[in-house]
Design a protein around this motif. Sequence first.
Motif, PDB file in Angstrom:
ATOM      1  N   SER A  52       0.943  -1.251   0.060  1.00 30.45           N
ATOM      2  CA  SER A  52       0.067   0.145   0.004  1.00 30.45           C
ATOM      3  C   SER A  52       0.903   1.366   0.162  1.00 30.45           C
ATOM      4  CB  SER A  52      -0.890   0.096   1.330  1.00 30.45           C
ATOM      5  OG  SER A  52      -0.061  -0.081   2.338  1.00 30.45           O
ATOM      6  N   CYS A  56       4.103   9.810  -2.847  1.00 32.96           N
ATOM      7  CA  CYS A  56       2.938  10.900  -2.815  1.00 32.96           C
ATOM      8  C   CYS A  56       2.998  11.383  -4.207  1.00 32.96           C
ATOM      9  CB  CYS A  56       2.950  11.803  -1.794  1.00 32.96           C
ATOM     10  SG  CYS A  56       1.868  13.004  -1.962  1.00 32.96           S
ATOM     11  N   SER A  64       0.547   5.703   2.537  1.00 31.80           N
ATOM     12  CA  SER A  64      -0.590   4.720   1.900  1.00 31.80           C
ATOM     13  C   SER A  64      -1.404   5.386   1.194  1.00 31.80           C
ATOM     14  CB  SER A  64      -1.179   3.645   3.078  1.00 31.80           C
ATOM     15  OG  SER A  64      -1.435   4.475   4.100  1.00 31.80           O
ATOM     16  N   ARG A  65      -1.713   6.907   1.327  1.00 32.82           N
ATOM     17  CA  ARG A  65      -2.450   7.505   0.606  1.00 32.82           C
ATOM     18  C   ARG A  65      -1.931   8.443  -0.456  1.00 32.82           C
ATOM     19  NH1 ARG A  65      -6.337  10.557   4.660  1.00 32.82           N
ATOM     20  NH2 ARG A  65      -4.459  10.705   5.987  1.00 32.82           N
ATOM     21  N   ASP A  66      -2.563   8.683  -1.636  1.00 33.15           N
ATOM     22  CA  ASP A  66      -2.009   9.498  -2.474  1.00 33.15           C
ATOM     23  C   ASP A  66      -3.044  10.865  -2.739  1.00 33.15           C
ATOM     24  OD1 ASP A  66      -0.536  10.924  -4.330  1.00 33.15           O
ATOM     25  OD2 ASP A  66      -0.435   9.385  -5.688  1.00 33.15           O
ATOM     26  N   CYS A  68      -0.631  12.335   0.089  1.00 35.03           N
ATOM     27  CA  CYS A  68      -0.244  11.889   1.300  1.00 35.03           C
ATOM     28  C   CYS A  68      -0.825  12.617   2.502  1.00 35.03           C
ATOM     29  CB  CYS A  68       1.162  11.720   1.606  1.00 35.03           C
ATOM     30  SG  CYS A  68       2.067  13.448   1.714  1.00 35.03           S
ATOM     31  N   SER A  69      -0.858  12.164   3.585  1.00 40.04           N
ATOM     32  CA  SER A  69      -1.719  12.463   4.805  1.00 40.04           C
ATOM     33  C   SER A  69      -1.180  14.093   5.292  1.00 40.04           C
ATOM     34  CB  SER A  69      -1.424  11.592   6.059  1.00 40.04           C
ATOM     35  OG  SER A  69      -0.133  11.350   6.246  1.00 40.04           O
TER      36      SER A  69
END
Lengths: 197, 253
Positions: A52, A56, A64-66, A68-69
């Motif tokens: 995951s 970014c 793990s997010r795009d 990013c946090s």
Amino acid sequence: MGGPEVDRLISLLAKLPGLGPRSARRAALRMLLAPEARMLPLAVALAEAARSVRPCGVCGNLDSRDPCSICADPERDASIVCVVEGVGDLWALERAHVHRGTYHVLGGTLSALAGTRPEDLNVAPLLARVGQGEVAEVILALGATVDGASTAHWLADRLRPLGVAISRVGQGVPVGGALDVLDDGTLAAALRGRRPA
Amino acid sequence: MEWEAPAIVLDARPFGEGDAVVTLMTEAHGLHRGLVRGGNSRAGASTWQPGNLVLVRWVARLTDQLGNFTGELVHAGAAMAMDDALALAMLSSLCAVAEGALPEREPHARVFQLLLALVPRMPLGSVMLPDVVRWEAALLSDLGYGLDLSACAMTGEVANLAFVSPRTGRAVTAAVSAAWRHRLLRLPGFLTGTDGSDAADWRDGLRLTGHFLERDAFGHQNRDLPQARRMLYDRVAALAGGSENSDTEQQDA
């Protein structure tokens, strides 16, 4: 020693920074003695992270997010972008809680001898971000090395025409440091960077 | 085997987690590499920055081994040049050219002495550019690729030298070079003893020595001119107000 599986585990662990063959053996043994408690959760965490975590698309941070946090955080001041050499530097600044803006990870510094050229760095997305007009200041937080300083000057030359404020992190006496143990270069930088008391 | 000498740091490559393989230049031992324990650590890295002057001790069991360096900082040339883009570009270029062009463990005392005199004066900025070009010409000469700027290759005249043949490295006067001027390299006055120079002269000087460095010193090793040298040329070309960058420099040559 313990079969090919154990040897492979030790050789893989020994490739990690901070671990040599001896400490890799200790870590492997510690895990093998309690596989349910230490080894399997680690294996699951490793697999999940590998699946995951991605760079970014905005700043190059690993998340793990795009985006990013950090980029997605509405509390952050997106008009101040801090440029760092690597994700490790970003994490260091985040640990210190000293920067409430966003970041941009270059992925290295220009290095004539290591063969790192401008096209090898993550520069184009930074110029595009600044070019959109939402960035008021770029902080160049690169290392106080010849390569870091060369990269900072090179980046500043490219950012200047975009009309953005450019600053660099200060150099000098570290907190808790005494003057008589500092090297000549740090002392010179500290004196050059003096400010009114 | 061991020796101790003043040295100029030219390069430090990380080795393992905290060590570095450092390339130095000394007067008696020329370009010399060695392992520095902790040379890439938090405490040690500042000593081994390119452009620093150090007092170094080399120890090895046999002469042909890499050996180990220990040393202490004498002058922080890198830190002194870091604030100024041109000073840092000059320092990086000097180190990269010396590191790439000089053969290992072969003394080049004159090149070392000139470099030793140059490094602490880099913070002076653009006024040092003629000396950087002169140092490159001296390096070429020491390597056997010297330019002949003493007299015109065609007429023997010693005055009014204005161009250099990119093939032979010999100077010619403006009068005899009119027909093929566009194929020649401009010879800046500061290389023939004329006082005063401007950014266009510095650019021409860098283009001149850059051509022969690229063709001879680096070309014979099948290597490109170092990136730091190209970046210095681009910076000086920008100062001169021209649009010529290192790519144009290559095409011109």
